[in-house]
Every structure is written in structure tokens, then in C-alpha cells.
Design a protein around this motif. Structure first.
Motif, PDB file in Angstrom:
ATOM      1  N   GLY A 140       0.812  -1.210   0.000  1.00 37.18           N
ATOM      2  CA  GLY A 140       0.000   0.000   0.000  1.00 37.18           C
ATOM      3  C   GLY A 140       0.846   1.261   0.000  1.00 37.18           C
ATOM      4  N   GLN A 141       1.859   1.294   0.850  1.00 38.52           N
ATOM      5  CA  GLN A 141       2.730   2.468   0.894  1.00 38.52           C
ATOM      6  C   GLN A 141       3.527   2.612  -0.398  1.00 38.52           C
ATOM      7  OE1 GLN A 141       2.725   4.874   2.851  1.00 38.52           O
ATOM      8  NE2 GLN A 141       1.876   4.222   4.814  1.00 38.52           N
ATOM      9  N   LYS A 142       3.984   1.488  -0.924  1.00 36.29           N
ATOM     10  CA  LYS A 142       4.766   1.544  -2.163  1.00 36.29           C
ATOM     11  C   LYS A 142       3.915   2.042  -3.330  1.00 36.29           C
ATOM     12  CE  LYS A 142       7.917  -1.206  -5.019  1.00 36.29           C
ATOM     13  NZ  LYS A 142       8.594  -2.520  -5.175  1.00 36.29           N
ATOM     14  N   LEU A 143       2.695   1.544  -3.441  1.00 39.60           N
ATOM     15  CA  LEU A 143       1.821   1.970  -4.527  1.00 39.60           C
ATOM     16  C   LEU A 143       1.396   3.428  -4.361  1.00 39.60           C
ATOM     17  CD1 LEU A 143      -0.428  -1.190  -4.972  1.00 39.60           C
ATOM     18  CD2 LEU A 143       1.328  -0.347  -6.533  1.00 39.60           C
ATOM     19  N   ARG A 144       1.182   3.839  -3.131  1.00 38.58           N
ATOM     20  CA  ARG A 144       0.813   5.239  -2.903  1.00 38.58           C
ATOM     21  C   ARG A 144       1.916   6.174  -3.391  1.00 38.58           C
ATOM     22  NH1 ARG A 144       1.919   8.803   1.044  1.00 38.58           N
ATOM     23  NH2 ARG A 144       0.457  10.548   1.250  1.00 38.58           N
ATOM     24  N   ASP A 145       3.166   5.837  -3.091  1.00 40.26           N
ATOM     25  CA  ASP A 145       4.283   6.661  -3.565  1.00 40.26           C
ATOM     26  C   ASP A 145       4.426   6.587  -5.090  1.00 40.26           C
ATOM     27  OD1 ASP A 145       4.806   7.332  -0.947  1.00 40.26           O
ATOM     28  OD2 ASP A 145       6.355   5.798  -0.678  1.00 40.26           O
ATOM     29  N   GLU A 146       4.323   5.361  -5.610  1.00 41.64           N
ATOM     30  CA  GLU A 146       4.531   5.165  -7.051  1.00 41.64           C
ATOM     31  C   GLU A 146       3.442   5.846  -7.867  1.00 41.64           C
ATOM     32  OE1 GLU A 146       4.287   1.368 -10.071  1.00 41.64           O
ATOM     33  OE2 GLU A 146       5.270   1.083  -8.126  1.00 41.64           O
ATOM     34  N   TRP A 147       2.191   5.758  -7.381  1.00 37.44           N
ATOM     35  CA  TRP A 147       1.070   6.317  -8.132  1.00 37.44           C
ATOM     36  C   TRP A 147       0.801   7.783  -7.778  1.00 37.44           C
ATOM     37  CZ3 TRP A 147      -2.431   1.479  -7.028  1.00 37.44           C
ATOM     38  CH2 TRP A 147      -2.100   0.462  -7.937  1.00 37.44           C
ATOM     39  N   ARG A 148       1.485   8.288  -6.770  1.00 38.13           N
ATOM     40  CA  ARG A 148       1.268   9.663  -6.298  1.00 38.13           C
ATOM     41  C   ARG A 148      -0.206   9.892  -5.944  1.00 38.13           C
ATOM     42  NH1 ARG A 148       3.789  13.446 -10.745  1.00 38.13           N
ATOM     43  NH2 ARG A 148       3.241  11.711 -12.117  1.00 38.13           N
ATOM     44  N   ALA A 149      -0.750   8.907  -5.245  1.00 33.02           N
ATOM     45  CA  ALA A 149      -2.144   8.960  -4.807  1.00 33.02           C
ATOM     46  C   ALA A 149      -2.208   9.488  -3.376  1.00 33.02           C
ATOM     47  CB  ALA A 149      -2.778   7.581  -4.879  1.00 33.02           C
ATOM     48  N   GLN A 150      -3.334  10.085  -3.019  1.00 30.13           N
ATOM     49  CA  GLN A 150      -3.494  10.554  -1.644  1.00 30.13           C
ATOM     50  C   GLN A 150      -3.639   9.380  -0.671  1.00 30.13           C
ATOM     51  OE1 GLN A 150      -6.361  13.734  -1.105  1.00 30.13           O
ATOM     52  NE2 GLN A 150      -6.064  14.445  -3.204  1.00 30.13           N
ATOM     53  N   ALA A 151      -4.257   8.306  -1.127  1.00 30.67           N
ATOM     54  CA  ALA A 151      -4.442   7.133  -0.261  1.00 30.67           C
ATOM     55  C   ALA A 151      -4.623   5.901  -1.121  1.00 30.67           C
ATOM     56  CB  ALA A 151      -5.650   7.318   0.661  1.00 30.67           C
TER      57      ALA A 151
END
Length: 467
Positions: free
Chosen positions: A209-220
């Protein structure tokens, strides 16, 4: 006044279920022969997400998708429009993708896919994507066939001011930057990150979850974990775990992800925090699966399913009716339950063991004040009902305003009415006899009472303040 607008964006498929019976094996191949009995059709993919969202009476629902110029595409348009969904279509080259399931007695025997490989949609007609600018919230329901990858669609999504929920697909593109919430399931998250999947589902979901949030530049990013609920990763390092309110077991989960994402989008449209939206989504997806999944959700049968919501007269009444139809025993008990303690728990568990469901008749706040005085209850009827409904031995809670439960008992008509304590007789006993019900008393743990607990707390406070 016009209702606010929820916009769904994504690929739409035609789902067809062929139901039948199997009585023999084919003479020319080792395969079962399905005797067709009925065929049902419904929109799948983003179309299903739109149908599920359209169940909300507070929002208009629009669908931005791609439709082919064939019979299946015309059927999709017909089904969507009949459900009140506003369709904004990009041209789709080739054939409409279809999923055809051959089923017997609820079991899928085979799935046939039609439509061939995904082809990118054509250019968007003028004005089609303007609907995104009018949205209160947007759900991108990606099924990997090209709509979410379309350059004009992505540009319109990036320009939109409404909160975006993105339900990704392994064959689809990453979300546009800055979306409010991305909702992969655990398998998709592991696949997208290349994570080895070591450790528990919680640790895996936290890492991915944390990796995808950073990679996708998503808020959550929220990782959905089926019967284990969901794990939300936001700005901080510690994830928020939202457990499912009930275990759906081996129930059909087809469409549960769409129900989850649609519920989250509707909550964000109402101004909810992301954590609140995820809680709503977990509850909605669990209820959807427990109620029978997509077939029950889209059924036109007016007979309501067994309610998943446990609080309220409707829930209690439907539960009692369902238990009786099965030949079961309905048990009820009542009280204020102001501060839950082990005495209450012992009574409730003993009562539940006497039948096939337990319905708690709960004194309202006004009723408690009339019985106990102006300083009671300590906890509101809403909180007391929620605590009771969360117990595994309680199946439903109904709140009543009168000094005693006779009015609610008159329409609930339980087979067994239970009280905990050492009563010589119960005033409700004569009433329960009218429908051949039985009144029983179960043991109450000595030394446990709400009044005694409150008195002890007040004494401790007085002693502490006097030091």
C-alpha cells in the motif's frame, strides 16, 4: 432541484448467465451436458459499478465508457438506460466483450469469453467528456480494455476537481496523479509491486500500500482483503485496518470490488473523510456478499433478503420471519444494557442457546430515563444498540420507547422470551402466552449490575478528588 452527479469511467462488458441442469455426460466427450433453463443478461465491468451506484436515491449516475456498434453493444445501452444511467459513449472498434457463464445449481461449469483482444476506443465525440467537470465524485472502474488509458479521458480526469476513486486492473494503466483513493485487492497489489508476499496479509498490504501510494502519487491506497476487510495507507507510516463486520464464508464475491469502490465514491461525494469512506465501503461490500451478491443486488424480486443490518424494527421483523420460515425458534430478551458487563453477556449467551436467533429489545433513552431517573442512561441508545449488535450472540436489536417491551413483543411474537435474574414472575409472561410463546429465566451472575458499576465509579472518583 437536480440531484448531484456521480460519474463512473471505465470498460463495460456484457455478462450473460446461462442456468440449467446437468443430468448426463456427453456421449462424444467427457463433458457434462447442460440443459438450458434460463438466460439472464446484465452490464459487467464499469457498467456493473454504475448499476450498483444507481441504487443510491440521492445521486444521478453517468457512465463514460466505450460501446461497439453491434447487437451486444445495443443490448448494453438498453440495459443501462433502463436503469436510469446516463451513458456517454466513446466508439469501440470490433465486438462488444462478453462473459458467458454456464451454471448449474449455483456452480459455474464453464466461462466463455467473446469479443477478442482489447482494442483502444476511438476519439471521444465533442462534449462527451464535459460530464466529468460536473461530477460531485468520480469512480474509475478499470477493466484493462482501454478506456482508462485513453489520452483524452486521462486528460479530463486530471483536470477534474471532484474526488476520484480508482479501481485498478492489472492490465490497465496506473491512476492519474493525485487521485483521492485507489482500491486494489491484495493480489493486484502484490502483482503491481512485485512483492514476494512474505509474512501476514497485514504486513504485505502495509508494504504494498505504501509503495503503490508513492509510485502512483495517490493521496491514499486501500488494499481490500476479502473477508478480512481492508487496510488503508495514507500519509503516515501506520496503516488503518478496517475489519469486515461479518464473515461471508464461501459466498459469491462477483461484483464485491465494484460495490466497494462505488460505496467509497458515494461517501466521498457526501464529504466523508477517506477513512470514513473506506469504512462505508467495507460495510457495503460485506452486506452485498452476504445478501447474495450480484444476482440479489440486481434482482427485481420484491421479497427482501435476510437483512445484514442488525439494528431496527425492520431488521428484527424480517429476521424473525426468515427464521420461522425455516422452522426455527425466535428468542428475544430485553433491557437497558446501559453499561455492558459480564452479567449481561452471560444472559445474552444463555438466551441465544435457546433458539436459532436472538433479538434484543432495547429501552430507548426516554424509556431508560423514565425507569432509572434523569441521570440515566450513561450511553445513548445508538451506542448501546451498536455494542449489542456487535456481539456474536446477538442477531438483531430493536429499540422501544415504552416503559416495558409489551408493544414490541406484540408484533415480534418471539417463541421464547428470556430474562436474566431471580424473578418470581414476569409481567410479560401472560402476553407471551397469547401466541403459545414460552417465558424463561436464566441465571444472572451475582455482583454484576450497571447500578453497582456506576456507584463504584462514583465512589472511586470521590475518593480520588478528596486526596
Amino acid at each position: 432541484m437536480e440531484k448531484p452527479l456521480l460519474v463512473i469511467v471505465g470498460d463495460t462488458l456484457l455478462d450473460r448467465d446461462v442456468e440449467g441442469a446437468v443430468h448426463r455426460i456427453a456421449p462424444d466427450a467427457p463433458a457434462p451436458v447442460l440443459d438450458e433453463e434460463s438466460v439472464s443478461e446484465r452490464p459487467g465491468g464499469a457498467g456493473l459499478a454504475a448499476l450498483l451506484a444507481a441504487g443510491s436515491e440521492d445521486y444521478r449516475v453517468a457512465l463514460v465508457t466505450a460501446l461497439a456498434q453491434d447487437a451486444a453493444g445495443a443490448r448494453l445501452s438498453e440495459l443501462l438506460t433502463a436503469a436510469g444511467i446516463e451513458v456517454y459513449a466513446l466508439p469501440l472498434p470490433g465486438a462488444t466483450p462478453q462473459k458467458i457463464r454456464m451454471r448449474s445449481r449455483g456452480q459455474v461449469l464453464m466461462r466463455l469469453d467473446r469479443g477478442g483482444p482489447a482494442q483502444p476506443p476511438g476519439n471521444a465525440p465533442d462534449g462527451v467528456l464535459d460530464v466529468l467537470g460536473a461530477a460531485k465524485a468520480i469512480l474509475v472502474s478499470d477493466y484493462g480494455r482501454g478506456v482508462a488509458r485513453h489520452p483524452a479521458v486521462r486528460a479530463a480526469l486530471e483536470a477534474a476537481s471532484a474526488p476520484i476513486v480508482w479501481d485498478p486492473h492489472p492490465a490497465g494503466p496506473p491512476p492519474v496523479p493525485g487521485v483521492r483513493l485507489v482500491t486494489p485487492n491484495l493480489a493486484e497489489a502484490v502483482r503491481s509491486t512485485g512483492d514476494a508476499g512474505h509474512g501476514s496479509a497485514l504486513s504485505t498490504a502495509q508494504r504494498t500500500g505504501q509503495k503503490l501510494r508513492d509510485e502512483w502519487r495517490a493521496q491514499a491506497v486501500v488494499i481490500t482483503c476479502g473477508p478480512h476487510g481492508a487496510i488503508l495507507s495514507q500519509a503516515g507510516p501506520t496503516p488503518l485496518v478496517i475489519p469486515a463486520p461479518a464473515d461471508a464464508g464461501d459466498a459469491d464475491t462477483c461484483g464485491a470490488g465494484d460495490r466497494f469502490a462505488a460505496a467509497a465514491a458515494l461517501a466521498l461525494a457526501d464529504g466523508a473523510l477517506v477513512s470514513e469512506a473506506v469504512q462505508d465501503a467495507v460495510d457495503a461490500a460485506t452486506a452485498y456478499v452476504l445478501a447474495g451478491g450480484v444476482s440479489a443486488a440486481l434482482s427485481t424480486d420484491p421479497t427482501p433478503p435476510v437483512p445484514v443490518e442488525r439494528i431496527g424494527a425492520d431488521a428484527a421483523g424480517r429476521l424473525a420471519a426468515t427464521i420461522r420460515e425455516r422452522g426455527g425458534v425466535v428468542v428475544a430478551t430485553g433491557g437497558c444494557f446501559d453499561l455492558l458487563h459480564t452479567g449481561h453477556l452471560a444472559t445474552l449467551r444463555a438466551a441465544r442457546g435457546l433458539g436459532d436467533c436472538l433479538i434484543v429489545c432495547l429501552n430507548s433513552d426516554d424509556s431508560v430515563r423514565g425507569l432509572k431517573g434523569p441521570d440515566r442512561p450513561i450511553n445513548s441508545q445508538t451506542d448501546r444498540a451498536r455494542l449489542l449488535a456487535a456481539l456474536d450472540c446477538v442477531d438483531a436489536v430493536v429499540i422501544f420507547d415504552e416503559p416495558n417491551p409489551e408493544a414490541v413483543l406484540s408484533w415480534l411474537r418471539p417463541d421464547v422470551w428470556v430474562k436474566g435474574g431471580d424473578y418470581a414472575e414476569l409481567p410479560e409472561a401472560e402476553l407471551v402466552k397469547r401466541w403459545d410463546g414460552q417465558t424463561v429465566i436464566v441465571p444472572y451472575l451475582d455482583g454484576r449490575s450497571t447500578t453497582r458499576t456506576i456507584a463504584a465509579a462514583q465512589a472511586a472518583t470521590t475518593t480520588t478528588s478528596g486526596r
